[in-house]
Scaffold this motif. Structure first.
Motif, mmCIF file in Angstrom:
data_model
loop_
_atom_site.group_PDB
_atom_site.id
_atom_site.type_symbol
_atom_site.label_atom_id
_atom_site.label_comp_id
_atom_site.label_asym_id
_atom_site.label_seq_id
_atom_site.Cartn_x
_atom_site.Cartn_y
_atom_site.Cartn_z
ATOM 1 N N ASN B 11 5.520 12.781 -8.657
ATOM 2 C CA ASN B 11 6.125 11.261 -8.757
ATOM 3 C C ASN B 11 4.590 10.906 -7.575
ATOM 4 O O ASN B 11 4.922 10.463 -6.779
ATOM 5 N N ASN B 13 1.816 9.265 -5.321
ATOM 6 C CA ASN B 13 1.454 7.841 -5.449
ATOM 7 C C ASN B 13 0.152 7.718 -3.843
ATOM 8 O O ASN B 13 0.676 8.683 -3.099
ATOM 9 N N SER B 15 -2.741 4.578 -1.799
ATOM 10 C CA SER B 15 -3.074 4.041 -2.533
ATOM 11 C C SER B 15 -3.893 3.799 -0.674
ATOM 12 O O SER B 15 -3.449 4.456 0.057
ATOM 13 N N GLU B 27 -3.124 -3.879 -1.000
ATOM 14 C CA GLU B 27 -2.714 -2.222 -1.233
ATOM 15 C C GLU B 27 -3.309 -2.135 -2.120
ATOM 16 O O GLU B 27 -3.295 -2.189 -3.694
ATOM 17 N N LEU B 28 -4.891 -1.206 -2.134
ATOM 18 C CA LEU B 28 -5.194 -0.769 -3.922
ATOM 19 C C LEU B 28 -4.924 1.242 -4.222
ATOM 20 O O LEU B 28 -4.670 1.583 -3.404
ATOM 21 N N PRO B 29 -3.828 0.965 -4.869
ATOM 22 C CA PRO B 29 -3.695 1.818 -5.929
ATOM 23 C C PRO B 29 -4.901 2.919 -6.317
ATOM 24 O O PRO B 29 -5.503 2.317 -6.871
ATOM 25 N N ARG B 32 -1.660 7.667 -9.353
ATOM 26 C CA ARG B 32 -0.056 6.692 -9.567
ATOM 27 C C ARG B 32 0.505 7.766 -10.665
ATOM 28 O O ARG B 32 0.271 8.549 -11.438
ATOM 29 N N GLY B 60 -4.642 14.666 0.091
ATOM 30 C CA GLY B 60 -3.381 14.679 0.350
ATOM 31 C C GLY B 60 -2.356 15.862 0.660
ATOM 32 O O GLY B 60 -1.537 15.420 1.571
ATOM 33 N N SER B 70 -2.070 6.059 2.003
ATOM 34 C CA SER B 70 -1.006 6.369 2.458
ATOM 35 C C SER B 70 -0.450 6.844 1.303
ATOM 36 O O SER B 70 -0.892 6.711 0.276
ATOM 37 N N MET B 71 0.443 7.199 1.238
ATOM 38 C CA MET B 71 0.957 8.436 0.579
ATOM 39 C C MET B 71 2.674 8.148 0.153
ATOM 40 O O MET B 71 3.611 8.492 1.157
ATOM 41 N N GLY B 73 6.483 9.818 -3.305
ATOM 42 C CA GLY B 73 6.284 11.147 -3.503
ATOM 43 C C GLY B 73 6.502 12.405 -3.197
ATOM 44 O O GLY B 73 7.196 12.471 -1.968
ATOM 45 N N GLU B 74 6.101 13.562 -3.774
ATOM 46 C CA GLU B 74 6.905 14.941 -2.959
ATOM 47 C C GLU B 74 5.861 15.977 -3.649
ATOM 48 O O GLU B 74 5.251 15.357 -4.192
ATOM 49 N N TYR B 267 -10.561 -1.850 -13.350
ATOM 50 C CA TYR B 267 -11.220 -1.835 -11.804
ATOM 51 C C TYR B 267 -9.697 -1.514 -11.655
ATOM 52 O O TYR B 267 -8.720 -2.484 -11.799
#
Lengths: 204, 308, 289
Positions: B11, B13, B15, B27-29, B32, B60, B70-71, B73-74, B267
């Protein structure tokens, strides 16, 4: 119209390797000519010479028998670059990219799938595929007679690639515009072009 | 035979934080809910169009995201969380990255010294010679500077940089742009070899056709989401593919018909709710605008409400 | 990887509360500009007060009525300092402006007029940079006759080099950009390319460079006046104030040098803050913090 390269030789710098040597090519505006060659063969250089960005050391480029540089300030042979993000000014909105072209037909812009919404965005706010559409529209202004496409779809996803090529094939046919296509993919050239030239065979 | 998992991402993420008009920060992801795993000896390709932010996946994992990203999840490396401290220790040794741009080489350092990172003892020298002969690079190249190399040679030198350390995990970010088909293929084969020697290889590329030739598994990346995680064999024919987008991709391959569908990737700022492909999908229905599960189908994964 | 454990929401979310970098920068920018404007405007009104001597209030240490104290002629040091600073700022602005125009013209000439022009300009830049600033300043000031004109000209003629270099480099780089070559092939004129494509890149850099010139200009103005080559003794310039204060320092009149000195430093810091903050806003490497 006929675009012709006559015995072109070219090297970078004074002592550089001779990239092109006595190279000749002739293309008609009803044709879509594919150029295939391994990397380092000077395909990009050839494109730059054919569209007037570089001057050959020897030989000349003729459009209908008249040297390219005599066609006035607007070059009738337009090059579409491989990396659209380098070919647009990052500080200007996308609509000014279109405005820079030569009275680009709004219908053409629509057929390319450019949405109204994108016009007010900056280049960082749209994807490479969308940007490439703008670059194509810009190059297809009123006075453009020949298009050069240098690996224009390598960085795009397959669907966008297919969309763009279908558009270009139809549009160049409609406007009787010649096209020279450079790609590393033989299958792609096979699909697009009316004739494929293997540079390795013509020049070695 | 259960092979060990080298890298597992759950999972993820990522952004970007950007200024909108004036003072507002948004914040723009970019990525995802991305999940993937790379096993020992496996080559996994993440395929998506250029500029879609998939390079950030590599950044990442390596812990080199730009300052405004920024990130969440695992990330597990060999079963244990890959913390900032741990990646710092492993990066460049067990985990190596082959970067996208050839400008990552130091222009003022001789190639040989650069690959050995300055430590040129006998063991390393011997290994370097081996690697060079495998990649058919002449021995003289070691004494040359990066500007003297051609594009293809630079590529091979960059792969050599990764090879010298016996990596367990190799992450390659767009390793083939601007390479002629033959050169690109051989670059991919070099990675394949690394995998065959037991390393996990994660390739991030825009070139689906090329990925299909060498990778074991392909993840299809679209508008920030992974829509499908399929075995390479699944791409042999359209029927074994799971997601409508992957099928459309398949049909757009020049030798499979060169067909296209209308529309463009949405977009980030005007993402549809639910499935990102819904606006272009012929099977789009009410269900597609709700929550879309990422689930297992026929030994692969798909993010779609339909069973293919 | 700091936000690792923290799970993130998808979709557009507004970033953390409190001030972000852009808001902080803007705050400092406005504060610095307000301070400098206050000094400038204050200086205009305090011209008379700065010159009035009154022997009934000689050598008063800082107090409520005279926050910076008075000197041996009973002049109000606060008024003198503000007036002096405002003169310095005016000199700084005019010198920086002249300098910037010079830099712009030479930078653009160097980058666009071909190889010979480029060699000439770079040679000239190196020449000016090779001579110590102070020395050249003194020479120009003395040659022009001391006083306001000499100082402005001196500072302007010595400070344009770094900005000219910057602009030359930028223009050279821009000329090689694909989108500019493309514009040429689309039949666009040089003027169009300069205005439409180059100006948006050059302008922010130019403004930042210009503002960062001010503190230098002000310091050099004070320096040269302090050494006695700059403004004349009657003017309450910071350099004069400081050099006069030197004589009285040993007698324990510390305030004569301390407050004017501090104010000078504060002014320089303000200009510097404006320039740096603008640079951070413009620089893509930090623009989105």
């Amino acid at each position: 119209m006929i675009l012709e390269a006559k015995n072109i030789s070219f090297r970078y710098g004074e002592n550089g390797r001779e990239i092109l040597k006595d190279f000749s090519l002739k293309a008609d505006s009803s044709e879509r000519v594919g150029l295939a060659a391994p990397s380092g063969f000077g395909k990009t250089t050839l494109c730059k010479i054919l569209s007037g960005y570089e001057k050959p050391d020897r030989g000349q480029v003729l459009l209908d028998g008249k040297p390219l540089e005599q066609y006035g300030s607007y070059c009738p042979v337009q090059l579409i670059w491989q990396h659209p993000e380098q070919a647009v000014n990052p500080r200007l909105r996308m609509k000014s990219v279109l405005e820079e072209g030569d009275q680009v037909d709004p219908a053409l812009v629509e057929r390319l799938g450019i949405e109204k919404d994108w016009l007010n965005r900056f280049p960082v706010e749209i994807s490479g595929g969308e940007m490439q559409r703008f670059c194509i529209a810009r190059a297809m202004g009123k006075r453009t007679r020949f298009l050069l496409a240098d690996e224009i779809s390598t960085m795009l996803d397959l669907i966008t690639q297919s969309q763009i090529w279908h558009f270009l094939i139809e549009e160049t046919r409609r406007r009787q515009m010649g096209m020279i296509v450079v790609s590393h993919s033989p299958e792609l050239l096979e699909r697009i072009c009316t004739r494929v030239i293997d540079l390795q065979k013509t020049q070695s | 035979m259960e092979r060990k998992k080298i890298l597992e991402i759950k999972n993820m993420n990522i952004s970007f934080c950007q200024y909108q008009k004036g003072m507002r920060q948004e914040e723009l992801p970019v990525i995802r809910d991305l999940s993937l795993s790379v096993h020992e000896g496996e080559m996994v390709a993440v395929v998506g169009s250029s500029g879609s932010g998939k390079s950030l996946l590599a950044h990442g994992v390596m812990g080199i995201l730009p300052y405004n990203a920024s990130m969440g999840g695992e990330i597990l490396y060999r079963g244990e969380p890959l913390t900032e401290k741990r990646i710092r220790k492993l990066r460049g040794k067990e985990i190596v990255m082959v970067p996208q741009s050839t400008s990552y080489l130091d222009p003022l350092m001789k190639v040989g010294t650069q690959i050995c990172k300055g430590k040129k003892d006998l063991v390393r020298q011997k290994k370097l010679d081996q690697i060079f002969s495998r990649y058919s690079l002449a021995k003289e190249v070691q004494e040359q500077y990066p500007f003297e190399l051609s594009g293809g040679m630079t590529r091979r030198v960059m792969i050599s940089t990764a090879m010298i350390e016996n990596p367990r995990l190799v992450i390659a970010d767009e390793p083939t742009p601007g390479l002629h088909q033959k050169a690109a293929k051989s670059a991919m084969e070099h990675f394949r070899e690394l995998a065959d020697m037991g390393a996990g290889v994660l390739i991030i590329t825009h070139d689906l056709e090329l990925a299909l030739e060498t990778a074991d598994r392909v993840l299809v990346f679209y508008a920030g989401y992974t829509l499908e995680d399929a075995k390479t064999e699944d791409f042999c024919k359209e029927e074994t593919l799971r997601h409508p987008y992957t099928k459309a991709l398949w049909r757009a391959i020049p030798k499979n018909g060169f067909q296209y569908i209308d529309g463009v990737q949405p977009y980030v700022k005007d993402m549809p709710s639910g499935c990102p492909f819904a606006p272009r999908c012929s099977r789009c229905s009410e269900k597609c605008h709700g929550e879309i599960p990422y689930r297992e189908v026929n030994g692969g994964y798909v993010r779609c409400v339909y069973d293919s | 990887m700091k936000a690792f454990a923290k799970k993130q929401k998808t979709g557009l979310t507004l970033k953390k509360s409190g001030w972000n970098q852009r808001q902080r920068l803007l705050f400092w920018l406005i504060a610095a500009v307000l301070f400098l404007m206050a000094v400038c405007i204050g200086g205009m009104f305090l011209d008379e007060a700065a010159k009035t001597t009154d022997f009934s209030r000689k050598n008063i240490a800082p107090c409520l009525a005279y926050p910076f104290g008075t000197d041996w002629l009973g002049r109000n040091m606060f008024a003198r300092t503000i007036r002096g600073l405002s003169i310095s700022i005016v000199i700084g602005i005019s010198a920086a402006a002249v300098s910037a125009v010079l830099a712009f013209i030479l930078g653009v000439v160097s980058a666009t007029m071909g190889k010979a022009a480029d060699t000439m300009v770079t040679w000239f830049i190196d020449l000016v940079m090779g001579i110590p600033h102070m020395l050249l300043l003194i020479l120009v000031c003395v040659a022009c006759g001391r006083g306001l004109k000499g100082v402005i000209l001196g500072v302007a003629l010595t400070h344009w080099t770094s900005l000219a270099r910057l602009i030359r480099g930028e223009v050279l780089q821009l000329k090689e950009q694909q989108y500019i070559k493309m514009a040429r092939k689309l039949g666009k004129s040089n003027l169009y390319i300069a205005m439409k494509h180059m100006a948006p890149h050059l302008f922010p850099q130019f403004v930042v460079g210009l503002i960062l010139l001010f503190p230098h200009a002000i310091l050099h103005e004070s320096g040269i006046t302090f050494l006695g080559f700059g403004l004349s003794n009657e003017q309450p310039a910071i350099g004069i104030i400081l050099s006069e204060a030197m004589k009285y320092m040993i007698t324990g009149k510390w305030w004569l040098a301390l407050f004017p000195g501090l104010m000078l430093v504060l002014t320089v810091v303000c200009f510097y803050a404006i320039g740096e903050n603008l640079r951070k806003l413009v620089d893509p490497a930090s623009a989105h913090k």
